[in-house]
Design a protein around this motif. Sequence first.
Motif, PDB file in Angstrom:
ATOM      1  N   GLU A 196       4.230  74.793  59.732  1.00  0.00           N
ATOM      2  CA  GLU A 196       2.821  74.952  60.087  1.00  0.00           C
ATOM      3  C   GLU A 196       1.968  75.080  58.843  1.00  0.00           C
ATOM      4  OE1 GLU A 196       3.123  76.994  64.466  1.00  0.00           O
ATOM      5  OE2 GLU A 196       2.578  78.233  62.765  1.00  0.00           O
ATOM      6  N   TYR A 249       0.742  68.504  82.951  1.00  0.00           N
ATOM      7  CA  TYR A 249       0.897  69.954  82.880  1.00  0.00           C
ATOM      8  C   TYR A 249      -0.051  70.662  83.827  1.00  0.00           C
ATOM      9  CZ  TYR A 249       4.187  71.308  79.304  1.00  0.00           C
ATOM     10  OH  TYR A 249       5.337  71.575  78.641  1.00  0.00           O
ATOM     11  N   LEU A 288       6.432  65.356  77.252  1.00  0.00           N
ATOM     12  CA  LEU A 288       5.663  66.600  77.318  1.00  0.00           C
ATOM     13  C   LEU A 288       5.905  67.562  76.171  1.00  0.00           C
ATOM     14  CD1 LEU A 288       6.082  67.273  81.139  1.00  0.00           C
ATOM     15  CD2 LEU A 288       4.227  66.119  79.987  1.00  0.00           C
ATOM     16  N   ASN A 289       7.049  67.498  75.549  1.00  0.00           N
ATOM     17  CA  ASN A 289       7.363  68.436  74.466  1.00  0.00           C
ATOM     18  C   ASN A 289       8.052  67.685  73.337  1.00  0.00           C
ATOM     19  OD1 ASN A 289       6.683  71.165  75.693  1.00  0.00           O
ATOM     20  ND2 ASN A 289       8.010  70.259  77.248  1.00  0.00           N
ATOM     21  N   THR A 293      10.577  79.540  65.749  1.00  0.00           N
ATOM     22  CA  THR A 293      10.790  78.116  65.922  1.00  0.00           C
ATOM     23  C   THR A 293       9.488  77.427  66.337  1.00  0.00           C
ATOM     24  OG1 THR A 293      11.451  78.566  68.176  1.00  0.00           O
ATOM     25  CG2 THR A 293      13.201  78.341  66.562  1.00  0.00           C
ATOM     26  N   GLU A 294       9.498  76.127  66.235  1.00  0.00           N
ATOM     27  CA  GLU A 294       8.287  75.382  66.583  1.00  0.00           C
ATOM     28  C   GLU A 294       8.345  74.958  68.042  1.00  0.00           C
ATOM     29  OE1 GLU A 294       9.555  73.512  63.451  1.00  0.00           O
ATOM     30  OE2 GLU A 294       8.280  74.549  62.022  1.00  0.00           O
ATOM     31  N   PHE A 341       4.602  84.421  72.022  1.00  0.00           N
ATOM     32  CA  PHE A 341       4.778  83.151  71.333  1.00  0.00           C
ATOM     33  C   PHE A 341       4.326  81.991  72.215  1.00  0.00           C
ATOM     34  CE2 PHE A 341       8.564  81.805  73.508  1.00  0.00           C
ATOM     35  CZ  PHE A 341       9.295  82.955  73.733  1.00  0.00           C
ATOM     36  N   GLY A 342       3.714  81.007  71.570  1.00  0.00           N
ATOM     37  CA  GLY A 342       3.274  79.833  72.313  1.00  0.00           C
ATOM     38  C   GLY A 342       1.949  80.004  73.015  1.00  0.00           C
ATOM     39  N   GLY A 394      11.479  82.500  69.500  1.00  0.00           N
ATOM     40  CA  GLY A 394      10.255  81.783  69.880  1.00  0.00           C
ATOM     41  C   GLY A 394       9.144  81.982  68.871  1.00  0.00           C
ATOM     42  N   ARG A 448       5.469  72.734  69.329  1.00  0.00           N
ATOM     43  CA  ARG A 448       4.279  72.989  68.524  1.00  0.00           C
ATOM     44  C   ARG A 448       3.918  71.835  67.619  1.00  0.00           C
ATOM     45  NH1 ARG A 448       3.320  78.582  67.959  1.00  0.00           N
ATOM     46  NH2 ARG A 448       4.797  79.673  69.242  1.00  0.00           N
ATOM     47  N   LEU A 449       4.900  70.980  67.333  1.00  0.00           N
ATOM     48  CA  LEU A 449       4.612  69.908  66.381  1.00  0.00           C
ATOM     49  C   LEU A 449       4.304  68.604  67.106  1.00  0.00           C
ATOM     50  CD1 LEU A 449       7.296  70.698  63.673  1.00  0.00           C
ATOM     51  CD2 LEU A 449       4.959  71.511  63.841  1.00  0.00           C
ATOM     52  N   GLU A 482       1.334  71.824  57.466  1.00  0.00           N
ATOM     53  CA  GLU A 482       0.274  71.149  58.205  1.00  0.00           C
ATOM     54  C   GLU A 482      -1.096  71.578  57.666  1.00  0.00           C
ATOM     55  OE1 GLU A 482       0.736  71.789  62.404  1.00  0.00           O
ATOM     56  OE2 GLU A 482      -1.095  70.680  62.827  1.00  0.00           O
ATOM     57  N   ARG A 525       5.560  80.170  59.952  1.00  0.00           N
ATOM     58  CA  ARG A 525       6.408  78.992  59.825  1.00  0.00           C
ATOM     59  C   ARG A 525       6.015  78.087  58.651  1.00  0.00           C
ATOM     60  NH1 ARG A 525       4.655  79.760  64.932  1.00  0.00           N
ATOM     61  NH2 ARG A 525       6.257  80.333  66.432  1.00  0.00           N
ATOM     62  N   ALA A 531      -1.618  79.647  78.853  1.00  0.00           N
ATOM     63  CA  ALA A 531      -1.013  78.741  77.884  1.00  0.00           C
ATOM     64  C   ALA A 531      -0.049  77.785  78.570  1.00  0.00           C
ATOM     65  CB  ALA A 531      -0.302  79.527  76.786  1.00  0.00           C
ATOM     66  N   HIS A 532       0.701  78.297  79.538  1.00  0.00           N
ATOM     67  CA  HIS A 532       1.669  77.443  80.232  1.00  0.00           C
ATOM     68  C   HIS A 532       0.986  76.303  80.967  1.00  0.00           C
ATOM     69  CE1 HIS A 532       4.985  80.736  80.337  1.00  0.00           C
ATOM     70  NE2 HIS A 532       4.749  80.244  79.138  1.00  0.00           N
ATOM     71  N   ARG A 533      -0.240  76.570  81.466  1.00  0.00           N
ATOM     72  CA  ARG A 533      -0.912  75.475  82.151  1.00  0.00           C
ATOM     73  C   ARG A 533      -1.818  74.717  81.188  1.00  0.00           C
ATOM     74  NH1 ARG A 533      -3.075  77.664  87.074  1.00  0.00           N
ATOM     75  NH2 ARG A 533      -1.176  78.890  87.035  1.00  0.00           N
ATOM     76  N   ARG A 534      -1.592  74.952  79.915  1.00  0.00           N
ATOM     77  CA  ARG A 534      -2.299  74.254  78.835  1.00  0.00           C
ATOM     78  C   ARG A 534      -3.810  74.469  78.920  1.00  0.00           C
ATOM     79  NH1 ARG A 534       2.483  74.535  77.821  1.00  0.00           N
ATOM     80  NH2 ARG A 534       3.720  72.865  76.895  1.00  0.00           N
ATOM     81  N   ALA A 540      -0.045  84.204  78.417  1.00  0.00           N
ATOM     82  CA  ALA A 540       1.014  83.196  78.495  1.00  0.00           C
ATOM     83  C   ALA A 540       0.805  82.270  79.691  1.00  0.00           C
ATOM     84  CB  ALA A 540       2.369  83.882  78.598  1.00  0.00           C
ATOM     85  N   VAL A 596       9.117  72.858  82.427  1.00  0.00           N
ATOM     86  CA  VAL A 596       8.174  72.434  81.391  1.00  0.00           C
ATOM     87  C   VAL A 596       7.080  73.461  81.135  1.00  0.00           C
ATOM     88  CG1 VAL A 596       8.585  69.990  81.752  1.00  0.00           C
ATOM     89  CG2 VAL A 596       6.718  71.095  82.967  1.00  0.00           C
ATOM     90  N   LEU A 597       6.771  74.311  82.098  1.00  0.00           N
ATOM     91  CA  LEU A 597       5.644  75.228  81.885  1.00  0.00           C
ATOM     92  C   LEU A 597       5.858  76.166  80.696  1.00  0.00           C
ATOM     93  CD1 LEU A 597       4.297  76.029  85.459  1.00  0.00           C
ATOM     94  CD2 LEU A 597       3.624  74.253  83.864  1.00  0.00           C
ATOM     95  N   PRO A 598       6.965  76.904  80.621  1.00  0.00           N
ATOM     96  CA  PRO A 598       7.146  77.736  79.427  1.00  0.00           C
ATOM     97  C   PRO A 598       7.668  76.954  78.219  1.00  0.00           C
ATOM     98  CG  PRO A 598       8.925  78.132  80.951  1.00  0.00           C
ATOM     99  CD  PRO A 598       7.997  77.169  81.615  1.00  0.00           C
ATOM    100  N   SER A 599       8.023  75.691  78.387  1.00  0.00           N
ATOM    101  CA  SER A 599       8.517  74.913  77.252  1.00  0.00           C
ATOM    102  C   SER A 599       7.344  74.447  76.413  1.00  0.00           C
ATOM    103  CB  SER A 599       9.312  73.700  77.732  1.00  0.00           C
ATOM    104  OG  SER A 599      10.432  74.116  78.468  1.00  0.00           O
ATOM    105  N   LEU A 600       7.628  74.196  75.156  1.00  0.00           N
ATOM    106  CA  LEU A 600       6.545  73.882  74.232  1.00  0.00           C
ATOM    107  C   LEU A 600       7.102  73.217  72.989  1.00  0.00           C
ATOM    108  CD1 LEU A 600       3.555  74.515  73.191  1.00  0.00           C
ATOM    109  CD2 LEU A 600       4.513  76.600  72.257  1.00  0.00           C
ATOM    110  N   PHE A 626      16.457  77.264  75.225  1.00  0.00           N
ATOM    111  CA  PHE A 626      16.671  78.590  75.811  1.00  0.00           C
ATOM    112  C   PHE A 626      17.406  78.386  77.121  1.00  0.00           C
ATOM    113  CE2 PHE A 626      12.836  81.146  73.928  1.00  0.00           C
ATOM    114  CZ  PHE A 626      13.241  80.796  72.655  1.00  0.00           C
ATOM    115  N   GLN A 649      10.004  75.697  72.155  1.00  0.00           N
ATOM    116  CA  GLN A 649      11.277  75.953  72.816  1.00  0.00           C
ATOM    117  C   GLN A 649      11.365  75.089  74.065  1.00  0.00           C
ATOM    118  OE1 GLN A 649       9.001  78.673  72.421  1.00  0.00           O
ATOM    119  NE2 GLN A 649       8.005  78.330  74.378  1.00  0.00           N
TER     120      GLN A 649
END
Lengths: 582, 459
Positions: free
Chosen positions: A262, B377, B142-143, B327-328, A231-232, B324, B354-355, A265, A259, A417-420, A414, B348-352, B154, B330
């Motif tokens: 989404e 980031y 950031l989120n 939801t949009e 996810f993410g 996860g 989506r909207l 959107e 979702r 993704a975490h570092r965008r 992942a 913040v790295l694993p946080s997100l 979480f 975490q």
Amino acid sequence: MGSKGIIIRVSGPTVTAGGMVGARMYNRVVVGEAGLLGEVIRLEGDLATIQVYEDTTGLSLGEAVIDAGEPLLAELGPGLLTSIFDGVQRPLDVIRQEEGDFIGRGGVVPALPRTKPWPFVPTVKRGDPVSGGDVIGRVAETPRIEHRVLVPPGVSGKVTEIHEGSFRVTDTVATLDNGTPLALMQNWPVRTPRPFREHLSPTLPFITGQRIFDFLFPVAAGGTAVVPGGFGTGKTVVEQTLARYAQADIIVFIGCGERGNEMAEVLADFPELVDPASGRPLMERTVLVINTSNQPVAAREASIYTGITIAEYYRDMGYRVALMADSTSRWAEALREISSRLEEMPGEEGYPTYLATRLANFYERGGRVACLGSQERQGSVTIVSAISPPGGDFSEPVTQCSIRVAGTLWALDADLAHRRHFPAVDWKRSYSLYMNSLEDYYRRSVAPDWSDLRKRMMALLQQEEELQEIVQLVGIDALQDPQRITLELGRILREDFLRQHAFSETDASCPMEKQYWMLKVIFDYERLCQDLLKKGRPVEEIFGLPIREELGRMKEIPVAGFIDRAKDLMARMDQEREREAG
Amino acid sequence: MTDLLTREYGTLRSISGPLLFVQGVRRVSVGEMVAILLPDGRERRGQVIEISEQHAVIQVLEATAGISITGTRLRFSEHVARMGLSLDILGRRFNGAGQPVDGLPEIIPERWVGIIGDPINPVARDKPAHFIQTGLSTIDGLNTLVRGQKLPIFSGSGLPAKEIAAQILRQSRAVGEATEFAIVFAAMGITYREASFFLDEFEKSGVSEHTVVFLNLADDPTIERLLTPRFALTAAEYLAFDHNRHVLVILTDITNYCEALREIATAREEIPGRRGYPGYMYTDLAMIYERAGRIKGRSGSVTQLSILTMPDDDITHPIPDLTGYITEGQIVLSRDLHRKGIYPPIDVLPSLSRLMNLGIGAGKTRADHRGVADQLYAFYAQGRDLRRLAAIVGEEGLTESDKRLLQFAERFEQEFVNQGGEERSLEQTLGLGWKLLGLLPKERLTRIKPEFIQRFYKG
């Protein structure tokens, strides 16, 4: 009409009915007083187990179950484009008009509007022999897509009557000499693949406008790409970006167990987004099949089949169709849930043992084909399937079964993704099996040295990876200057080429031409670094040249005039060399 | 209609865990509520979860202790679990099964609504677009949270999730007028201490009048927990879509909910999925989480802020994992940051969120918002990598620009993430972001448009 029975058991989304003599597997049934839609999935004596496409709360024992005597059918005809269906092809906007903002139960609404007239222009005349798959006429379905009215597979004869004019989907527009009436609409059982003449080899690419896909891991038109990611990691963004920018005539987007927000959107954006190729709203080439995660689970199982049947139908007209499934894992979970209600012996992770077969059957419905019928026509269905492995662990069954049959793997990561870093595609794990069959196309249509650039790029990324490991162990000082250049170049490729901003107007879609020239410039920069190093310039100073920053901003240069800007950059690098030499 | 006389049965045949098996029951339906009448006159409640010719299966909301096969009678109510609603629910306190526990009389309902909740038709949904300022830099900057979003926290045991939730609650109110917002709080299996923390918080910040509370505490019946979030969300949807409130729903703790789900699945002898949780947990959770959003033509919204405790801080555990996927985004709390004394300890790295893109940018927050977030980031991720490297080769082994990144990561945690109880406006958050970006040369800011660098960058 088939048999009629009564409910003797209700368990989650499944119902068992007694007295169902003569019912056939996968027949459609109407369950209970509320008239819920279901499908027979098991027969034992006169007992039929039925998966119900709606919430079973409120069903009682003894309520009637009526066998419709036919399988679950999709309605195929003009009006599919721009529509938004649920998993069993009920139009969600009509349901909203009838039931309000929340989806109730038992609504039976035809998929295609019955009253809307369509202007029909015949392309065959009286006396012409036609057979299954032949085009008998056309309808302007949207200003952008011409709907070709097809003779249903298995039907043939001479046209005795055919009329131009305005018709509703169920009206007869032509009659054959054996008395068969042909309408604008036909039905097709969703679980049966639509026939075609023959498979064609995957020699044309499915161009996505995404650099990492088009350049490194292309998928062929008619091929299958799977996109697994925790996810993410950006699966949905990948699917939506492709639905927007991929070069396809028709997009079928299946939102399977995902979702609601989404989907909202997508529904808000697609009618407004304009396709650069035609200048028309994207919605005019799009069919949406949406079954959010809180809609009934059995309808989620059906949604994949509804979607692929619609995709095949447009393929049969000779269109290039892209099918986006987001996400196949949710479909597999629906399968698992129903299987466990049937008390079947579970296989790996509780999935039924036939998971691999079902998945393979679904993926095999993609492909580039010569269409059925006496007219020469080619069409394709390209499948892009998002997968949501639990815990991001690719060893789970849905990912593994999908990878086995798919030709392209876009593995999402992942950490990226975490570092965008998006698209967060892990270039070490991803691959494309279509590379060889597509090479010819790229050489002819993009550039003769396309495949050299690609190999060079993969090699560099690999070298950078190895050097990174050394740096992790002993620090950057241990590297020699040429290696530092490799390291820097790897970074440029990752950051300034592979990374692509899905929400930036200029960068969201990048044509092959621009991709090619971006790489040309980057590799020219590599040569510049090497040349200057030979002349004795220190690496820090080389990396400090203003041209380095401009490489980072190449993506944001508009496509129009990009080649000139690229050549300009290369000319400036030449000057730099000369200055050094002089 | 059904003959009322046949609605009462004495044919209880077996009891297993929280389940009763009743024979020969006619004309009941799945989801129907049942009164269980004990011989001594006491009454318990249950719900039909499966019916067949042999028996009806009833899950008992309270404990089955004391229920005997002989002498117990079951009265079927002919209606599914439902809740009577009117605006009077505001300021009231209910148990996990929707009954008042504040000593005040029952609600006189304006209407009755089934608690399962029909799904919102996707075409009726309006896309979320309104920024909610929480006053926390890691979230706003950031989120970003938007109205109609479902964003879980979480947490791990011992991490300050509830303090963060309370702070968001306190600070985000500023965005809406008093008559426009409402809070729905659902406690599932949490301790009295945790619950009273929230109740005191509502009291202190003066929002009790606008709050509906559903309490299922740790010592309350487990099965009731399966209904608690559904009652809460039914109330929330009513306030949002019938009365145009912006409703913030706090569900805590989802982990306890999932455990109740597992308990009932095991009692039904269902085939267990990962770690014993049922295979349909994704669908079941989706039926809770998806009850958030906005509807076209109605001005209210339901925003969900749920708290879940990751067992052993494991984000791949089925509960956070499935969550996860629904939801949009975490908000992930980190034990390392917590140990360093950083509050809120949001990694913040694993946080997100989506909207986020729907709620930020010119006209909503600020035009440079996206770029600043992306750049922070990127640098922080690089800085964290370097921290590992520096631990091996020592800081001397790093280049000058790497040293700056390392310093950036440190100050990012100490100044941007760490804010204690202070409330920051978005301007302050972005200003702080730019201040930290100033640690690096402006050529490295490749994720921000040059025009913004020119305007905001201070080296």
